[in-house]
Scaffold this motif. Sequence first.
Motif, PDB file in Angstrom:
ATOM      1  N   THR A   1      -8.168  14.327 -13.390  1.00  0.00           N
ATOM      2  CA  THR A   1      -7.696  14.511 -12.018  1.00  0.00           C
ATOM      3  C   THR A   1      -8.162  15.865 -11.505  1.00  0.00           C
ATOM      4  OG1 THR A   1      -5.753  13.166 -12.461  1.00  0.00           O
ATOM      5  CG2 THR A   1      -5.671  14.625 -10.539  1.00  0.00           C
TER       6      THR A   1
ATOM      7  N   ARG B   1     -13.334   4.755  -3.662  1.00  0.00           N
ATOM      8  CA  ARG B   1     -12.110   4.576  -4.447  1.00  0.00           C
ATOM      9  C   ARG B   1     -11.903   5.767  -5.387  1.00  0.00           C
ATOM     10  NH1 ARG B   1     -13.424   0.145  -6.209  1.00  0.00           N
ATOM     11  NH2 ARG B   1     -12.324  -1.175  -4.687  1.00  0.00           N
ATOM     12  N   THR B   2     -12.971   6.158  -6.061  1.00  0.00           N
ATOM     13  CA  THR B   2     -12.881   7.310  -6.969  1.00  0.00           C
ATOM     14  C   THR B   2     -12.514   8.578  -6.199  1.00  0.00           C
ATOM     15  OG1 THR B   2     -14.492   6.341  -8.482  1.00  0.00           O
ATOM     16  CG2 THR B   2     -14.155   8.723  -8.623  1.00  0.00           C
TER      17      THR B   2
ATOM     18  N   GLU C   1      -8.831   8.605  -5.152  1.00  0.00           N
ATOM     19  CA  GLU C   1      -7.905   8.774  -6.277  1.00  0.00           C
ATOM     20  C   GLU C   1      -7.959  10.171  -6.887  1.00  0.00           C
ATOM     21  OE1 GLU C   1      -8.917   5.562  -8.855  1.00  0.00           O
ATOM     22  OE2 GLU C   1      -7.829   4.060  -7.662  1.00  0.00           O
ATOM     23  N   THR C   2      -9.092  10.832  -6.776  1.00  0.00           N
ATOM     24  CA  THR C   2      -9.206  12.156  -7.400  1.00  0.00           C
ATOM     25  C   THR C   2      -9.021  13.305  -6.419  1.00  0.00           C
ATOM     26  OG1 THR C   2     -11.617  12.173  -7.118  1.00  0.00           O
ATOM     27  CG2 THR C   2     -10.753  11.277  -9.184  1.00  0.00           C
TER      28      THR C   2
ATOM     29  N   ASN D   1      -7.468  12.939  -3.168  1.00  0.00           N
ATOM     30  CA  ASN D   1      -6.248  12.773  -2.371  1.00  0.00           C
ATOM     31  C   ASN D   1      -6.370  13.426  -0.993  1.00  0.00           C
ATOM     32  OD1 ASN D   1      -3.628  11.941  -1.825  1.00  0.00           O
ATOM     33  ND2 ASN D   1      -2.735  13.856  -2.609  1.00  0.00           N
TER      34      ASN D   1
ATOM     35  N   ARG E   1      -3.112   3.638  -0.954  1.00  0.00           N
ATOM     36  CA  ARG E   1      -2.806   4.947  -1.538  1.00  0.00           C
ATOM     37  C   ARG E   1      -1.962   5.814  -0.598  1.00  0.00           C
ATOM     38  NH1 ARG E   1      -7.130   2.531  -3.075  1.00  0.00           N
ATOM     39  NH2 ARG E   1      -7.778   2.605  -5.272  1.00  0.00           N
TER      40      ARG E   1
END
Length: 384
Positions: free
Chosen positions: A3, A85-86, A89-90, A92, A115
């Motif tokens: 993350t 998508r990546t 998610e990483t 934000n 999300r």
Amino acid sequence: MATVTPIVKNILVVAGDVSGDIHAAGLIRALKEADPEVRITAIGGKNMQPLCDNFLYDLAGKGASGFVEPLKKMPLWVELMNQIRTYLETQNPVAVIVVDFYGFNHQVLGMAEHRHIPAYYYVTPQVWASRQYRAKQLARLTKKMFVIYPFEPAFHQKFGGNAVFLGNPLLDILPEPLPKDYHITDPKNHAWKLGMLPGSRPGEIKRLAPAFYQTFKQVLKEFPRTQASMFLLPDADEKAVAALLGEPLHPQFHFVKDTNYEQRKQMDFLLACSGTATLENALLGVPMVVAYKMFWPTYQIAKMVIKVKYISLVNLLADKPLVKELIQQEATPHKLAGETMALFQNPPRLAAMRQALLQLRAQLGEPGVAARAAREILNNLQQK
């Protein structure tokens, strides 16, 4: 997957075609001027790229429209969706902003919703013209939509959408129209300036550029001093387009790469591909005839789903046929030349069309559209 610490004011902006790239670039510039701490990650085009802190891919250069053509882009789109998508998610991001290009961008909106990332639509697709069920999806997936025509907020409100009209962003980039004098005593020997806008996508250019060039050749027979300019995008391959025309080019014909509309607004008349260009021409006060030839399967589907009376934005806004529309088999050099020559022979008709087009400009607001939208987005994010 490791993350990454999120950047507090990181915003993802996604555009997928040439006009979207231009409008997104204006919005990115306005966001950074309103708040210098904003960091922009983007998928878009060449106008957006130098303004971004992190540019992922030039999708505008690969854009596809219609119903059938986008299927050819699916492998690329799947790859880009995985990247997005990546990123979501990483990193934000605090917001996702999408610009036009519904087929790709509604999937981006879905990922943002999943999300719980607030999403905004700048230059909302024209779902009022076809597939109106999409308006309900847009209402669900967006926090706010920035529409570009004054009648759109009421339409989206029926589906629960939060849509605002702050003006049309073309007003931010188009120059003022030139004064024009159509008191021409000898139309046959006048040095008419005929412009040609065959579109921005390869398929459009392939289908319309040869027809437009042959139109010019026919016009020359009656108006021999006519000068023709075919307007291409800055990165277009002139040799490839010339090869489509299939013969040595006439000395009174030339290609133009006009990045600021200064040469286009000097034209007396335009042969225009249906799309944003028709509205640009109206705002510049340049009379036109509108032509469109679609990939045949796409056209068959379009006939079933499009629910408006006209194909050109100009006629849709005026709610009457201000300009002639020639579609599919009607878009022939013979018919295009006939419409052009009829107007060249009658300058008062050209003057009347110009005045009617310029009246549309007042309906579309005032310049500063991107700045107003940027302030609304940033203020909205502060209220979360």
